[in-house]
Design an enzyme around this catalytic site. Structure first.
Site, PDB file in Angstrom:
ATOM      1  N   GLU A  18       0.818  -1.203   0.000  1.00 35.69           N
ATOM      2  CA  GLU A  18       0.000   0.000   0.000  1.00 35.69           C
ATOM      3  C   GLU A  18       0.863   1.268   0.000  1.00 35.69           C
ATOM      4  OE1 GLU A  18      -2.166  -3.271   2.289  1.00 35.69           O
ATOM      5  OE2 GLU A  18      -0.132  -2.515   2.163  1.00 35.69           O
ATOM      6  N   CYS A  61      -0.048   0.804   7.149  1.00 34.91           N
ATOM      7  CA  CYS A  61      -0.747   1.113   5.907  1.00 34.91           C
ATOM      8  C   CYS A  61      -2.136   1.690   6.179  1.00 34.91           C
ATOM      9  CB  CYS A  61      -0.822  -0.133   5.042  1.00 34.91           C
ATOM     10  SG  CYS A  61       0.832  -0.720   4.577  1.00 34.91           S
TER      11      CYS A  61
END
Length: 144
Positions: A52, A80
């Protein structure tokens, strides 16, 4: 399965082919992918190079994220999820949430819409990797 989750899975497979942990992510705006990434922690010797985060880096600085959707093959971890909350990405779609204790509740508590597709393909690609490379996985999640 929609095209964006399929693109995230392709990113996971690219990472795996490079000798990395098979987790992939894409960032979507108005039906177009604006960022792609895969976990590069092993390849870059960088503990922050999660899929991510790499996806957001590759998307580049955006004026805002309030009209984006982040797809990931694995439900985001605390780091993330924190980036998703920080940038107010309104919707997170994950391929699975079984492999790792995610930060799903934290994202929801911060007003993000979180969807777990519980896809067997996402689960299995990661399980196969973990079975073959347990030390790499344990290192990635900080348990070594």
């Amino acid at each position: 399965m929609d095209q964006f989750m399929q693109a995230a899975i392709e990113q996971a497979k690219i990472g795996l082919a490079q000798g990395g942990i098979p987790i992939g992510s894409v960032l979507v705006r108005n039906g177009e992918i604006i960022g792609r990434g895969h976990n590069r922690r092993l390849q870059n010797n960088d503990p922050t190079a999660h899929a991510e985060i790499e996806c957001l880096r590759n998307a580049g600085k955006q004026k805002h994220y309030r009209d984006t959707v982040l797809y990931s093959t694995l439900m985001p971890c605390a780091m993330c999820a924190g980036a998703s909350v920080q940038f107010a990405i309104p919707k997170i779609i994950a391929g699975e949430n079984r492999t790792f204790k995610s930060a799903m509740e934290s994202m929801q508590q911060n007003g993000l819409t979180v969807v777990d597709l519980n896809l067997e393909e996402c689960f299995q690609i990661l399980q196969d990797f973990i079975n073959k490379h347990p030390e790499a996985w344990l290192g990635d999640i900080g348990e070594l």
